[in-house]
Enzyme design. Structure first.
Site, PDB file in Angstrom:
ATOM      1  N   CYS A  54      -2.600   2.185   8.177  1.00 55.32           N
ATOM      2  CA  CYS A  54      -1.159   1.323   7.263  1.00 55.32           C
ATOM      3  C   CYS A  54      -1.626  -0.258   6.882  1.00 55.32           C
ATOM      4  O   CYS A  54      -2.007  -0.772   8.189  1.00 55.32           O
ATOM      5  CB  CYS A  54      -0.176   1.375   7.224  1.00 55.32           C
ATOM      6  SG  CYS A  54       0.539   0.919   8.874  1.00 55.32           S
TER       7      CYS A  54
ATOM      8  N   CYS B  67       3.434   8.726   1.476  1.00 54.17           N
ATOM      9  CA  CYS B  67       3.619   8.039   2.430  1.00 54.17           C
ATOM     10  C   CYS B  67       3.555   5.839   1.913  1.00 54.17           C
ATOM     11  O   CYS B  67       3.287   5.865   1.070  1.00 54.17           O
ATOM     12  CB  CYS B  67       2.354   7.651   2.950  1.00 54.17           C
ATOM     13  SG  CYS B  67       2.489   6.579   5.211  1.00 54.17           S
TER      14      CYS B  67
ATOM     15  N   CYS C 288       4.694  -5.180  16.274  1.00 52.00           N
ATOM     16  CA  CYS C 288       3.896  -4.201  16.865  1.00 52.00           C
ATOM     17  C   CYS C 288       2.287  -4.958  17.784  1.00 52.00           C
ATOM     18  O   CYS C 288       1.782  -4.838  16.482  1.00 52.00           O
ATOM     19  CB  CYS C 288       3.752  -2.942  16.734  1.00 52.00           C
ATOM     20  SG  CYS C 288       5.846  -2.510  16.373  1.00 52.00           S
TER      21      CYS C 288
ATOM     22  N   CYS D 254       5.744  -7.191   7.932  1.00 47.03           N
ATOM     23  CA  CYS D 254       6.615  -6.425   9.131  1.00 47.03           C
ATOM     24  C   CYS D 254       6.982  -7.689   9.288  1.00 47.03           C
ATOM     25  O   CYS D 254       6.062  -8.279   9.736  1.00 47.03           O
ATOM     26  CB  CYS D 254       6.150  -5.183   9.167  1.00 47.03           C
ATOM     27  SG  CYS D 254       6.671  -4.037  10.128  1.00 47.03           S
TER      28      CYS D 254
ATOM     29  N   CYS E  89      -0.322  -3.249  14.648  1.00 45.06           N
ATOM     30  CA  CYS E  89      -0.507  -2.390  13.997  1.00 45.06           C
ATOM     31  C   CYS E  89      -0.127  -3.040  12.837  1.00 45.06           C
ATOM     32  O   CYS E  89      -0.454  -4.512  13.173  1.00 45.06           O
ATOM     33  CB  CYS E  89       1.260  -2.311  13.585  1.00 45.06           C
ATOM     34  SG  CYS E  89       1.720  -1.713  11.863  1.00 45.06           S
TER      35      CYS E  89
ATOM     36  N   GLU F 237       0.854  -1.259  -0.183  1.00 45.52           N
ATOM     37  CA  GLU F 237       0.202   0.009  -0.184  1.00 45.52           C
ATOM     38  C   GLU F 237       1.051   1.404   0.563  1.00 45.52           C
ATOM     39  O   GLU F 237       1.820   1.445   0.334  1.00 45.52           O
ATOM     40  CB  GLU F 237      -1.040  -0.251   1.194  1.00 45.52           C
ATOM     41  CG  GLU F 237      -1.608  -0.969   1.039  1.00 45.52           C
ATOM     42  CD  GLU F 237      -2.505  -1.591   2.406  1.00 45.52           C
ATOM     43  OE1 GLU F 237      -2.473  -0.177   3.165  1.00 45.52           O
ATOM     44  OE2 GLU F 237      -2.849  -2.010   3.102  1.00 45.52           O
TER      45      GLU F 237
HETATM   46  N1  SAH Z   1       8.172   0.204  11.163  1.00 42.29           N
HETATM   47  C1  SAH Z   1       8.160   1.915  11.163  1.00 42.29           C
HETATM   48  C2  SAH Z   1       7.218   2.317   9.899  1.00 42.29           C
HETATM   49  C3  SAH Z   1       5.568   2.232  10.557  1.00 42.29           C
HETATM   50  S1  SAH Z   1       4.486   2.915  10.260  1.00 42.29           S
HETATM   51  C4  SAH Z   1       7.723   2.028  12.524  1.00 42.29           C
HETATM   52  O1  SAH Z   1       7.530   1.582  13.405  1.00 42.29           O
HETATM   53  O2  SAH Z   1       7.817   3.613  12.397  1.00 42.29           O
HETATM   54  C5  SAH Z   1       4.122   4.510  11.225  1.00 42.29           C
HETATM   55  C6  SAH Z   1       3.021   4.354  12.174  1.00 42.29           C
HETATM   56  O3  SAH Z   1       2.218   4.229  12.419  1.00 42.29           O
HETATM   57  C7  SAH Z   1       4.130   3.879  13.260  1.00 42.29           C
HETATM   58  O4  SAH Z   1       4.425   4.511  15.014  1.00 42.29           O
HETATM   59  C8  SAH Z   1       3.556   2.838  13.987  1.00 42.29           C
HETATM   60  O5  SAH Z   1       3.763   2.170  14.773  1.00 42.29           O
HETATM   61  C9  SAH Z   1       1.962   3.714  13.426  1.00 42.29           C
HETATM   62  N2  SAH Z   1       1.275   2.577  13.162  1.00 42.29           N
HETATM   63  C10 SAH Z   1       0.480   1.567  13.245  1.00 42.29           C
HETATM   64  N3  SAH Z   1      -0.397   0.791  13.199  1.00 42.29           N
HETATM   65  C11 SAH Z   1      -0.989   2.098  13.866  1.00 42.29           C
HETATM   66  C12 SAH Z   1      -2.568   2.607  13.751  1.00 42.29           C
HETATM   67  N4  SAH Z   1      -2.985   1.352  13.581  1.00 42.29           N
HETATM   68  N5  SAH Z   1      -2.472   3.471  15.341  1.00 42.29           N
HETATM   69  C13 SAH Z   1      -2.743   4.614  14.686  1.00 42.29           C
HETATM   70  N6  SAH Z   1      -1.005   4.618  14.517  1.00 42.29           N
HETATM   71  C14 SAH Z   1      -0.021   3.044  13.813  1.00 42.29           C
END
Ligand code: SAH
Length: 355
Positions: free
Chosen positions: A347, A113, A124, A120, A127, A100
């Site tokens: 995402c 973006c 986390c 991934c 996510c 995406e």
């Molecule tokens: N792997 C990288 C990029 C991830 S996406 C990282 O961890 O930073 C960018 C941001 O979106 C990250 O801070 C991630 O924690 C956040 N994110 C992911 N899923 C989310 C959600 N459902 N709601 C809000 N933020 C989210």
């Protein structure tokens, strides 16, 4: 032998070749190296989608290119547009995998973006991208193609720019786990003969891999670094960001300080607020304590609901109180605005619906 099944091997996208590989391909055909520059300029600067239209190349070369390669190797599997001018693309890679990317448009900004991996591996808990682990790294060409596809989306009426002005590497995947390909792609975006995006307008968001953060700092680039902190103590962070068990917050903060020393760029700490998990006043006090005195900025991100996951967003009161505490303790802080309502712009979500 009878050829029972005629397989067609898909032709590679030209951006799937590194500069060196392209130079070799040309040399093997007795062609000058400057053709590589011309070709990349057509794709990266002009956004060409056919070899036939590359009018300053000899016709024979254009024909040979069209037999060996395709200009772009990815396709758009789905395109969604929100009322606020946000576009979200589900992009199909040649091996059938889906990723995406999103275009966010406001005032004088067009921000791409982009994703760096299929899935991934960081896991986390809140996510959507990491729910099934990581499939593979994207190539530099696959990362550049996301930028080209997003740039080609119609500019929102109120936006004066046609080009991309900003990049946030906040799509699927952990960018620092695929650093070489990312750097090559960012070079195409920001370098001389590139897309004309300033390095200072590129934000790389990482879960916090200290060794890679230091390597990035040593490159002498002006990229902006964002670190997904999400919790002020190791116990809580390890619960929501499992990789923290190995790294720990202290090593991440030291690497962030190093990044600032080397680049002079303030580091942003992202903090996804999960209702009842990490959004208390005590958490805000602790977070401010960690970041006070550092050249740091906090970006509070209210959790976006992910279907199938138990977490919930914070209440508006919790967000306001959290922000007020951080600010009162002298740390710069903002709450991230939500964009792309109605198209699941957070995402990893669209891809899950398709697979
Ligand atoms: N792997 C990288 C990029 C991830 S996406 C990282 O961890 O930073 C960018 C941001 O979106 C990250 O801070 C991630 O924690 C956040 N994110 C992911 N899923 C989310 C959600 N459902 N709601 C809000 N933020 C989210």
């Amino acid at each position: 032998m009878i050829d029972l099944e005629k397989r067609t091997v898909p032709r590679r996208g030209l951006l799937g070749l590194s500069r060196d590989e392209l130079a070799v391909w040309l040399r093997e055909r007795g062609l000058p190296a400057m053709r590589a520059r011309q070709l990349r300029r057509w794709l990266i600067v002009e956004g060409a989608d056919s070899f036939a239209g590359m009018t300053d190349l000899p016709k024979a070369l254009r024909e040979e290119l069209a037999e060996a390669f395709v200009p772009l190797e990815t396709t758009v599997a789905r395109h969604m547009q929100a009322a606020d001018g946000t576009h979200k693309l589900l992009v199909r890679l040649q091996d059938g995998q889906l990723i995406e990317c999103v275009l966010i448009q406001e005032n004088d900004r067009r921000t791409a973006c982009i994703s760096t991996q299929v899935g991934c591996g960081m896991g986390c808990v809140f996510c959507a991208s990491g729910l099934n682990g990581v499939e593979r790294n994207l190539t530099a060409g696959e990362i550049i193609e996301q930028l080209l596809r997003l740039r080609a989306m119609p500019a929102a009426a109120a936006v004066t720019e046609k080009r991309l002005t900003n990049i946030v590497v906040m799509g699927m995947g952990e960018p620092l786990a695929n650093l070489d390909a990312l750097l090559e792609a960012l070079q195409a975006a920001t370098g001389k003969d590139g897309m004309g995006i300033g390095a200072r307008h590129v934000t790389i968001s990482t879960v916090g891999l200290p060794a890679k953060m230091r390597r990035l700092a040593d490159l002498g680039k002006q990229y902006h670094l964002a670190v997904s902190l999400h919790a002020p103590s190791d116990a809580l962070r390890t619960r929501i960001v499992p990789t923290n068990a190995k790294t720990g917050i202290a090593a991440i903060l030291e690497a962030a300080d190093y990044y600032f020393q080397k680049t002079g760029r303030q580091v942003t700490f992202e903090y996804v607020m999960l209702g009842g998990v990490n959004d208390s006043a005590a958490d805000a006090e602790k977070l401010a304590g960690l970041l006070r005195g550092r050249c740091a900025h906090v970006n509070l991100i209210p959790f976006n609901d992910v279907s199938g996951l138990p977490d919930r967003g914070p209440s508006p009161e919790a967000v306001a109180a959290f922000q007020a505490i951080i600010r009162r303790r002298g740390v710069s802080v903002k709450v991230r605005k939500r964009k792309g309502a109605g198209i699941d712009a957070a995402c990893g979500q669209l891809r899950r619906q398709e697979s």
